[in-house]
Design a protein around this motif. Structure first.
Motif, PDB file in Angstrom:
ATOM      1  N   UNK A  57       0.796  -1.218   0.000  1.00 31.44           N
ATOM      2  CA  UNK A  57       0.000   0.000   0.000  1.00 31.44           C
ATOM      3  C   UNK A  57       0.826   1.265   0.000  1.00 31.44           C
ATOM      4  N   UNK A  58       1.973   1.229  -0.663  1.00 32.11           N
ATOM      5  CA  UNK A  58       2.862   2.389  -0.666  1.00 32.11           C
ATOM      6  C   UNK A  58       2.386   3.447  -1.644  1.00 32.11           C
ATOM      7  N   UNK A  59       2.756   4.682  -1.346  1.00 36.00           N
ATOM      8  CA  UNK A  59       2.469   5.838  -2.193  1.00 36.00           C
ATOM      9  C   UNK A  59       3.790   6.528  -2.519  1.00 36.00           C
ATOM     10  N   UNK A  60       3.787   7.316  -3.591  1.00 41.37           N
ATOM     11  CA  UNK A  60       4.979   8.059  -3.965  1.00 41.37           C
ATOM     12  C   UNK A  60       5.221   9.188  -2.969  1.00 41.37           C
ATOM     13  N   UNK A  77      14.811   8.729  -9.629  1.00 37.75           N
ATOM     14  CA  UNK A  77      15.008   8.311  -8.243  1.00 37.75           C
ATOM     15  C   UNK A  77      13.695   8.560  -7.514  1.00 37.75           C
ATOM     16  N   UNK A  78      13.034   7.491  -7.107  1.00 33.34           N
ATOM     17  CA  UNK A  78      11.732   7.610  -6.462  1.00 33.34           C
ATOM     18  C   UNK A  78      11.760   6.969  -5.087  1.00 33.34           C
ATOM     19  N   UNK A  79      11.073   7.598  -4.163  1.00 34.33           N
ATOM     20  CA  UNK A  79      10.970   7.108  -2.795  1.00 34.33           C
ATOM     21  C   UNK A  79       9.493   6.839  -2.540  1.00 34.33           C
ATOM     22  N   UNK A  80       9.167   5.593  -2.227  1.00 35.63           N
ATOM     23  CA  UNK A  80       7.800   5.188  -1.929  1.00 35.63           C
ATOM     24  C   UNK A  80       7.712   4.797  -0.462  1.00 35.63           C
ATOM     25  N   UNK A  81       6.538   4.955   0.104  1.00 36.16           N
ATOM     26  CA  UNK A  81       6.333   4.540   1.483  1.00 36.16           C
ATOM     27  C   UNK A  81       4.859   4.376   1.789  1.00 36.16           C
ATOM     28  N   UNK A  82       4.594   3.775   2.917  1.00 37.78           N
ATOM     29  CA  UNK A  82       3.213   3.676   3.369  1.00 37.78           C
ATOM     30  C   UNK A  82       2.707   5.095   3.646  1.00 37.78           C
ATOM     31  N   UNK A  83       1.407   5.292   3.698  1.00 34.37           N
ATOM     32  CA  UNK A  83       0.913   6.637   4.025  1.00 34.37           C
ATOM     33  C   UNK A  83       1.486   7.175   5.336  1.00 34.37           C
TER      34      UNK A  83
END
Length: 98
Positions: A57-60, A77-83
């Motif tokens: 369920x990660x978002x940008x 270069x992208x960093x994704x994470x949970x809300x």
């Protein structure tokens, strides 16, 4: 071994290492992706990364394009994470104001 036979070289719980075209490292709350613009995010090689992001369920959180050492051409270069991780990142990283 990581997804699709890649070797885990960083010790992170999740890693895809297909240098010089694609590197993704992280865990179940965040992942940093270095993707050469030569790699289509719809390609089978990117599928394990896209699946990991979706499964958790990660978002940008952030993204930028430019050269990155030892990668092919320009790199996204992208960093994704949970809300929750995104909220924490936004609270601790302020944009420079003009």
């Amino acid at each position: 071994m990581g997804p699709a036979g890649s070797v885990n070289i960083t010790g992170h719980p999740f890693e895809v290492a297909r240098s010089p075209y694609l590197i993704a490292v992280g865990d179940d709350t965040r992942v940093r992706v270095y993707r050469s613009l030569a790699v289509d995010p719809e390609s089978p090689g990117y599928a394990p990364v896209a699946q990991h992001i979706a499964d958790h369920g990660m978002v940008l959180i952030s993204t930028e394009i430019g050269p990155f050492h030892d990668m092919f051409g320009n790199v996204e270069q992208s960093h994704y994470g949970t809300p929750q991780a995104r909220m924490h990142w936004l609270a601790t990283h302020q944009e420079d104001s003009p």
